[in-house]
Design an enzyme around this catalytic site. Structure first.
Site, mmCIF file in Angstrom:
data_model
loop_
_atom_site.group_PDB
_atom_site.id
_atom_site.type_symbol
_atom_site.label_atom_id
_atom_site.label_comp_id
_atom_site.label_asym_id
_atom_site.label_seq_id
_atom_site.Cartn_x
_atom_site.Cartn_y
_atom_site.Cartn_z
ATOM 1 N N VAL A 250 7.589 -2.511 7.362
ATOM 2 C CA VAL A 250 7.618 -1.050 7.426
ATOM 3 C C VAL A 250 8.194 -0.489 6.126
ATOM 4 C CG1 VAL A 250 8.492 0.957 8.671
ATOM 5 C CG2 VAL A 250 7.882 -1.131 9.933
ATOM 6 N N LYS A 251 7.382 0.337 5.462
ATOM 7 C CA LYS A 251 7.792 0.889 4.165
ATOM 8 C C LYS A 251 8.378 2.282 4.380
ATOM 9 C CE LYS A 251 5.756 0.905 -0.465
ATOM 10 N NZ LYS A 251 4.465 0.983 -1.174
ATOM 11 N N LEU A 252 9.610 2.454 3.913
ATOM 12 C CA LEU A 252 10.361 3.692 4.174
ATOM 13 C C LEU A 252 10.773 4.343 2.862
ATOM 14 C CD1 LEU A 252 12.720 1.967 6.742
ATOM 15 C CD2 LEU A 252 11.012 3.705 7.354
ATOM 16 N N THR B 293 0.873 -1.179 0.000
ATOM 17 C CA THR B 293 0.000 0.000 0.000
ATOM 18 C C THR B 293 0.906 1.222 0.000
ATOM 19 O OG1 THR B 293 -0.005 0.129 2.413
ATOM 20 C CG2 THR B 293 -1.760 -1.172 1.404
#
Ligand code: E4P
Length: 218
Positions: A86-88, A27
């Site tokens: 965790v998208k960074l 997402t």
């Protein structure tokens, strides 16, 4: 090759999951907004709803763009559900945060990657996934698949464990070409997955089988 669906739409996620071929979900803030999911409370709840539908990894993107903010948000996101990754963003503080999380055993996805150098940094920082956006490169008349191939070569040279998550997939040929190159994962809309089902000879062949069966069984 793992198949992720790139959406926050629960009905599309369920459809892909019910096909039995879904390995995860990605997402981003734009996709959440598109579904009308706004406000931290609702966003966090939506991630939990997605995790309850799929078995695999679910990338949840931080909104903060500074190191401390990313650490706080990422820690909260990771605590939501064991499937959360965790998208960074691919910026300096994002790379620092990636290193921080990888040392803590928290899985990460470094996003908005548009060059081999950026992918190299993400791997050095211990990213679980790196997301090169091939469709957006194609949009500006740059060969997105070439980038996937370069990253594959570099990661193979040094045996980096970071998985290449080919993102910004727009259609079935992107999926097939990424599979030929050896991307570990692809993420795209539902249409890029269901499009793989289709061939006119399959449709006409099945229609003929059914017609002949009916003739023989009248
Ligand atoms: C990746 O994780 C992103 O969500 C995504 O693939 C972006 O795709 P787009 O270029 O179609 O917005």
């Amino acid at each position: 090759m793992k198949f992720f669906i790139d959406t926050a739409n629960l009905s599309d996620i369920k459809e892909a999951q019910n096909m039995g071929i879904l390995d995860g979900v990605t997402t981003n803030p734009s996709l959440m907004a598109k579904e009308g999911i706004v406000g931290t409370e609702y966003i966090l709840k939506h991630y939990q709803d997605i995790c309850s539908i799929v078995d695999g990894d679910v990338s949840a993107e931080v909104i903060a763009t500074d190191f401390n903010g990313m650490i706080n948000e990422g820690t909260q996101l990771a605590a939501l559900h064991p499937q959360i990754v965790v998208k960074l963003p691919m910026i300096e503080d994002g790379i620092k945060a990636c290193k921080y999380f990888s040392e803590k055993g928290i899985r990460t996805n470094v996003t908005l990657v548009f060059s081999a150098g950026q992918a190299l940094l993400a791997a050095k920082a211990g990213a679980t996934y790196v997301s090169p956006f091939l469709g957006r490169l194609d949009d500006i008349a740059t060969d997105g698949l070439q980038l996937i191939a370069e990253i594959r070569l570099i990661y193979n040279n040094y045996n980096f464990k970071t998985q290449i998550l080919a993102a910004s997939i727009r259609h079935t040929m992107h999926v097939i070409n990424c599979a030929k190159i050896g991307a570990d994962v692809m993420t795209g809309p539902l249409s890029s997955i269901t499009g793989l089902l289709k061939h006119p000879l399959t449709e006409s062949g099945l229609a003929k089988f059914m017609e002949d069966y009916k003739k023989g069984n009248q």
